[in-house]
Design a protein around this motif. Structure first.
Motif, PDB file in Angstrom:
ATOM      1  N   ALA A 206       0.848  -1.186   0.000  1.00 21.23           N
ATOM      2  CA  ALA A 206       0.000   0.000   0.000  1.00 21.23           C
ATOM      3  C   ALA A 206       0.881   1.232   0.000  1.00 21.23           C
ATOM      4  CB  ALA A 206      -0.928  -0.005   1.207  1.00 21.23           C
ATOM      5  N   GLY A 207       0.232   2.376  -0.183  1.00 25.27           N
ATOM      6  CA  GLY A 207       0.993   3.617  -0.208  1.00 25.27           C
ATOM      7  C   GLY A 207       1.414   3.965  -1.612  1.00 25.27           C
ATOM      8  N   THR A 208       2.555   4.640  -1.734  1.00 17.55           N
ATOM      9  CA  THR A 208       3.032   5.102  -3.042  1.00 17.55           C
ATOM     10  C   THR A 208       4.455   4.640  -3.289  1.00 17.55           C
ATOM     11  OG1 THR A 208       3.792   7.186  -2.087  1.00 17.55           O
ATOM     12  CG2 THR A 208       1.550   7.139  -3.000  1.00 17.55           C
ATOM     13  N   GLN A 209       4.821   4.608  -4.558  1.00 14.83           N
ATOM     14  CA  GLN A 209       6.172   4.238  -4.976  1.00 14.83           C
ATOM     15  C   GLN A 209       6.556   5.122  -6.152  1.00 14.83           C
ATOM     16  OE1 GLN A 209       8.364   2.233  -3.713  1.00 14.83           O
ATOM     17  NE2 GLN A 209       9.877   2.062  -5.331  1.00 14.83           N
ATOM     18  N   TYR A 210       7.791   5.620  -6.148  1.00 15.21           N
ATOM     19  CA  TYR A 210       8.282   6.450  -7.238  1.00 15.21           C
ATOM     20  C   TYR A 210       8.880   5.567  -8.335  1.00 15.21           C
ATOM     21  CZ  TYR A 210       7.876  10.525  -4.174  1.00 15.21           C
ATOM     22  OH  TYR A 210       7.398  11.501  -3.342  1.00 15.21           O
ATOM     23  N   VAL A 211       8.614   5.939  -9.602  1.00 14.06           N
ATOM     24  CA  VAL A 211       9.231   5.311 -10.771  1.00 14.06           C
ATOM     25  C   VAL A 211       9.859   6.437 -11.596  1.00 14.06           C
ATOM     26  CG1 VAL A 211       8.880   3.917 -12.834  1.00 14.06           C
ATOM     27  CG2 VAL A 211       7.544   3.453 -10.768  1.00 14.06           C
ATOM     28  N   TYR A 212      11.090   6.212 -12.077  1.00 10.70           N
ATOM     29  CA  TYR A 212      11.859   7.263 -12.735  1.00 10.70           C
ATOM     30  C   TYR A 212      12.155   6.905 -14.192  1.00 10.70           C
ATOM     31  CZ  TYR A 212      12.771   9.069  -8.047  1.00 10.70           C
ATOM     32  OH  TYR A 212      12.630   9.574  -6.777  1.00 10.70           O
ATOM     33  N   ASP A 235      -6.259  -3.941 -15.878  1.00 13.70           N
ATOM     34  CA  ASP A 235      -6.134  -3.031 -17.018  1.00 13.70           C
ATOM     35  C   ASP A 235      -4.929  -2.125 -16.785  1.00 13.70           C
ATOM     36  OD1 ASP A 235      -6.644  -1.878 -19.404  1.00 13.70           O
ATOM     37  OD2 ASP A 235      -8.664  -1.182 -18.901  1.00 13.70           O
ATOM     38  N   LEU A 236      -4.522  -1.424 -17.836  1.00 17.32           N
ATOM     39  CA  LEU A 236      -3.415  -0.486 -17.709  1.00 17.32           C
ATOM     40  C   LEU A 236      -3.859   0.763 -16.961  1.00 17.32           C
ATOM     41  CD1 LEU A 236      -1.704  -0.625 -21.221  1.00 17.32           C
ATOM     42  CD2 LEU A 236      -0.723  -1.361 -19.052  1.00 17.32           C
ATOM     43  N   VAL A 237      -2.987   1.197 -16.080  1.00 11.76           N
ATOM     44  CA  VAL A 237      -3.178   2.459 -15.374  1.00 11.76           C
ATOM     45  C   VAL A 237      -2.021   3.373 -15.750  1.00 11.76           C
ATOM     46  CG1 VAL A 237      -3.371   3.602 -13.154  1.00 11.76           C
ATOM     47  CG2 VAL A 237      -4.403   1.353 -13.491  1.00 11.76           C
ATOM     48  N   SER A 238      -2.313   4.590 -16.163  1.00 14.66           N
ATOM     49  CA  SER A 238      -1.285   5.530 -16.599  1.00 14.66           C
ATOM     50  C   SER A 238      -1.078   6.604 -15.553  1.00 14.66           C
ATOM     51  CB  SER A 238      -1.669   6.170 -17.940  1.00 14.66           C
ATOM     52  OG  SER A 238      -1.741   5.192 -18.962  1.00 14.66           O
ATOM     53  N   TYR A 239       0.186   6.957 -15.340  1.00 11.59           N
ATOM     54  CA  TYR A 239       0.556   7.991 -14.385  1.00 11.59           C
ATOM     55  C   TYR A 239       1.348   9.065 -15.125  1.00 11.59           C
ATOM     56  CZ  TYR A 239      -0.703   4.540 -10.849  1.00 11.59           C
ATOM     57  OH  TYR A 239      -1.376   3.623 -10.092  1.00 11.59           O
ATOM     58  N   ALA A 240       0.950  10.305 -14.970  1.00  7.44           N
ATOM     59  CA  ALA A 240       1.670  11.420 -15.593  1.00  7.44           C
ATOM     60  C   ALA A 240       2.955  11.675 -14.830  1.00  7.44           C
ATOM     61  CB  ALA A 240       0.810  12.667 -15.617  1.00  7.44           C
ATOM     62  N   GLY A 241       4.045  11.839 -15.574  1.00  8.77           N
ATOM     63  CA  GLY A 241       5.339  12.091 -14.957  1.00  8.77           C
ATOM     64  C   GLY A 241       5.538  13.559 -14.632  1.00  8.77           C
ATOM     65  N   THR A 242       6.426  13.785 -13.702  1.00 10.58           N
ATOM     66  CA  THR A 242       6.822  15.136 -13.313  1.00 10.58           C
ATOM     67  C   THR A 242       8.264  15.368 -13.747  1.00 10.58           C
ATOM     68  OG1 THR A 242       5.351  15.107 -11.398  1.00 10.58           O
ATOM     69  CG2 THR A 242       7.135  16.727 -11.386  1.00 10.58           C
ATOM     70  N   ASN A 243       8.498  16.491 -14.427  1.00  2.00           N
ATOM     71  CA  ASN A 243       9.844  16.810 -14.904  1.00  2.00           C
ATOM     72  C   ASN A 243      10.681  17.326 -13.740  1.00  2.00           C
ATOM     73  OD1 ASN A 243      12.114  17.519 -16.300  1.00  2.00           O
ATOM     74  ND2 ASN A 243      11.089  18.959 -17.687  1.00  2.00           N
ATOM     75  N   LEU A 244      11.731  16.551 -13.378  1.00  2.00           N
ATOM     76  CA  LEU A 244      12.619  16.955 -12.294  1.00  2.00           C
ATOM     77  C   LEU A 244      13.827  17.733 -12.804  1.00  2.00           C
ATOM     78  CD1 LEU A 244      12.592  13.675 -10.153  1.00  2.00           C
ATOM     79  CD2 LEU A 244      11.069  15.662 -10.003  1.00  2.00           C
ATOM     80  N   GLY A 246      17.076  18.119 -15.893  1.00  4.99           N
ATOM     81  CA  GLY A 246      18.258  17.330 -16.238  1.00  4.99           C
ATOM     82  C   GLY A 246      17.915  16.038 -16.950  1.00  4.99           C
ATOM     83  N   GLY A 247      16.753  15.974 -17.598  1.00  9.26           N
ATOM     84  CA  GLY A 247      16.371  14.772 -18.329  1.00  9.26           C
ATOM     85  C   GLY A 247      15.742  13.696 -17.477  1.00  9.26           C
ATOM     86  N   THR A 248      15.421  13.983 -16.200  1.00  8.09           N
ATOM     87  CA  THR A 248      14.818  12.999 -15.301  1.00  8.09           C
ATOM     88  C   THR A 248      13.352  13.335 -15.054  1.00  8.09           C
ATOM     89  OG1 THR A 248      16.926  12.587 -14.201  1.00  8.09           O
ATOM     90  CG2 THR A 248      14.928  11.943 -13.015  1.00  8.09           C
ATOM     91  N   TRP A 249      12.497  12.328 -15.237  1.00  4.46           N
ATOM     92  CA  TRP A 249      11.064  12.449 -14.970  1.00  4.46           C
ATOM     93  C   TRP A 249      10.671  11.403 -13.928  1.00  4.46           C
ATOM     94  CZ3 TRP A 249       7.293  15.479 -17.878  1.00  4.46           C
ATOM     95  CH2 TRP A 249       7.879  16.321 -18.844  1.00  4.46           C
ATOM     96  N   ARG A 250       9.674  11.728 -13.108  1.00  8.35           N
ATOM     97  CA  ARG A 250       9.248  10.810 -12.043  1.00  8.35           C
ATOM     98  C   ARG A 250       7.739  10.708 -11.995  1.00  8.35           C
ATOM     99  NH1 ARG A 250      10.479  12.742  -6.098  1.00  8.35           N
ATOM    100  NH2 ARG A 250       8.593  13.999  -6.537  1.00  8.35           N
ATOM    101  N   ALA A 251       7.265   9.466 -11.777  1.00 12.95           N
ATOM    102  CA  ALA A 251       5.840   9.235 -11.572  1.00 12.95           C
ATOM    103  C   ALA A 251       5.631   8.654 -10.178  1.00 12.95           C
ATOM    104  CB  ALA A 251       5.291   8.283 -12.611  1.00 12.95           C
ATOM    105  N   THR A 252       4.516   9.007  -9.581  1.00 14.16           N
ATOM    106  CA  THR A 252       4.142   8.476  -8.273  1.00 14.16           C
ATOM    107  C   THR A 252       3.049   7.430  -8.466  1.00 14.16           C
ATOM    108  OG1 THR A 252       4.649  10.597  -7.240  1.00 14.16           O
ATOM    109  CG2 THR A 252       3.304   9.046  -5.972  1.00 14.16           C
TER     110      THR A 252
END
Length: 266
Positions: A206-212, A235-244, A246-252
């Motif tokens: 449970a809770g959240t996990q970051y994917v980069y 089914d597929l669930v899509s998460y919008a990424g956040t631009n951090l 330097g070319g790194t994006w993160r989704a929660t």
């Protein structure tokens, strides 16, 4: 019957007749070409018979001309209709001839530049094709690796350098009537070097996990998709990424929407 003539003196006859005049001359005049676009060289040619003693030009050329006939090049007449005459004479008379040529404004130059593919994959090249009309040369003026060649041909094909960002290409062509250019903008497809979760394994349910996602270029958005188990529906669930930066994006990722212990669905 007798006739007497007194004071008789002999009469001397003198031939006072002049030779007949020569036949009058003839002359013909031609202009070549009779029509053309500026700049065009015009050649005038005249022929004569019956031995004229003088020939004189008129109209849009001037001066004495050879009584034997000949030709003359008129250098680049201006736009418009040009009339040329010639008059040849001898003791028997005079003859005239005329010719004309019509010089028009040359057509405007055109050029088309195309690229394929567009967009291109990251670090790949595109092929550039250009074609033009009413031009004398074309030169590549913008774009890495774009080169039209030593002779500046009016049409051709070239390949760009490997592209890593949006790039502009321009070709510039010139002709008798002026110059023209065309520009193409080549987009580069988004690209990332790798993606990974925050840790190698996830043991929480449970809770959240970051994917980069790392090394992202040319992207305005990044979407992370994974299988979910919501209300019994896989089914597929899509998460919008956040631009951090330097070319790194993160989704929660919301782990409550995924089945724990099932690699296929979560």
């Amino acid at each position: 019957f007798e006739v007497q003539i007194a004071n008789f003196e002999p009469i001397e006859l003198v031939n006072e007749c002049s030779p007949p005049p020569p036949p009058p001359p003839t002359v013909s005049l031609t202009a070549s070409p009779i029509a053309g676009s500026y700049p065009t060289l015009v050649t005038l040619e005249w022929t004569v018979t019956n031995s004229p003693t003088s020939c004189t030009a008129g109209g849009d050329w001037y001066g004495g001309k050879s009584v034997l006939g000949g030709s003359e090049v008129i250098g680049y007449p201006s736009v418009g209709l040009h009339d040329y005459t010639i008059t040849c004479s001898n003791a028997g008379g005079t003859a005239n001839a005329s010719a004309s040529t019509d010089i028009s404004m040359p057509p405007w130059p055109t050029v088309i530049l195309s690229t394929s593919p567009n967009p291109v994959a990251y670090n790949a090249a595109t092929t550039l094709n250009w074609s033009s009309d009413n031009t004398s040369e074309c030169v590549a003026t913008e774009g890495p690796g774009f080169y039209t060649g030593l002779d500046s041909p009016t049409s051709g094909t070239d390949a760009s350098s490997a592209l890593t960002s949006v790039t502009t290409f321009t070709v510039f062509c010139s002709g008798p009537q002026g110059s023209v250019s065309d520009t193409q903008v080549v987009n580069v497809q988004p690209y990332c070097t790798s993606s990974a979760p925050a840790s190698a394994s996830v043991s929480i349910a449970a809770g959240t996990q970051y994917v980069y996602a790392y090394g992202v270029v040319n992207a305005t958005s990044v979407t992370f998709s994974t299988w979910g188990d919501v209300n019994g529906q896989n089914d597929l669930v899509s998460y919008a990424g956040t631009n951090l930066g330097g070319g790194t994006w993160r989704a929660t990722v919301n782990l409550n929407s995924h089945s724990p212990g099932s690699p296929e669905y979560g």
